[in-house]
Design an enzyme around this catalytic site. Sequence first.
Site, PDB file in Angstrom:
ATOM      1  N   HIS A 130      72.898  77.140  79.365  1.00 12.05           N
ATOM      2  CA  HIS A 130      72.289  75.823  79.546  1.00 12.05           C
ATOM      3  C   HIS A 130      71.363  75.817  80.766  1.00 12.05           C
ATOM      4  CE1 HIS A 130      72.178  71.359  79.490  1.00 12.05           C
ATOM      5  NE2 HIS A 130      72.172  71.484  80.813  1.00 12.05           N
ATOM      6  N   GLU A 131      71.848  76.345  81.889  1.00 14.65           N
ATOM      7  CA  GLU A 131      71.019  76.363  83.103  1.00 14.65           C
ATOM      8  C   GLU A 131      69.832  77.306  82.959  1.00 14.65           C
ATOM      9  OE1 GLU A 131      71.289  74.033  85.166  1.00 14.65           O
ATOM     10  OE2 GLU A 131      73.278  73.332  84.559  1.00 14.65           O
ATOM     11  N   CYS A 141      68.717  68.122  75.440  1.00 18.16           N
ATOM     12  CA  CYS A 141      68.484  67.919  74.016  1.00 18.16           C
ATOM     13  C   CYS A 141      69.407  66.811  73.497  1.00 18.16           C
ATOM     14  CB  CYS A 141      68.753  69.228  73.273  1.00 18.16           C
ATOM     15  SG  CYS A 141      68.455  69.159  71.501  1.00 18.16           S
TER      16      CYS A 141
END
Length: 181
Positions: A130-131, A141
């Site tokens: 994610h990062e 999202c």
Amino acid sequence: MNILIFWDRGAPNGLEMPVARIISQIMDIPAEVCESPILYNGFDRNRNQFDASAILTCLDVFSRRNDEKRYILLVTGDDIFRPGTRYVFGLSRPATGTAVISSARLRNEYWDLPPDEMMLIDRLSREGAHEIGHLLQLEHCDNTSCIMANPLSLDDLDNKQSMLCTSCAGKIKNNLISVRV
């Protein structure tokens, strides 16, 4: 562009390689993992946590001094926060290509649940990917199963799939977003 994963002293031992492989697979970017050379600051005694922004500043300094071109992800065992929040699982700074994630609240033991190493690997991989997505200029999202969905709780993180949705994958694949070089 590759990912350099720094595994900090307090991060869970023995999980480095599976986490790096899964992040690499999710983001389709080669990843290398090594022991962290970073000594970071930002400890807040009142909270017993580290300020994630201060950690990112230390990563930024390291990156500039070493002319590092890869994205840098630090995995720490210390609990982290961002001013205005109780805690964060991770934080990124796309302008400098640096990110940090914490295993502290990703461990079942933190929540008084039985230890589960496979769940911890999954959570670290999802939060790390994610990062890295943010470093690739992806925003949060709306698709709750996408790796780029914003996890506001551990349940949110656990309910995500370990993959980008079609829309986010397309943004990367079609070069619709600018990538740091």
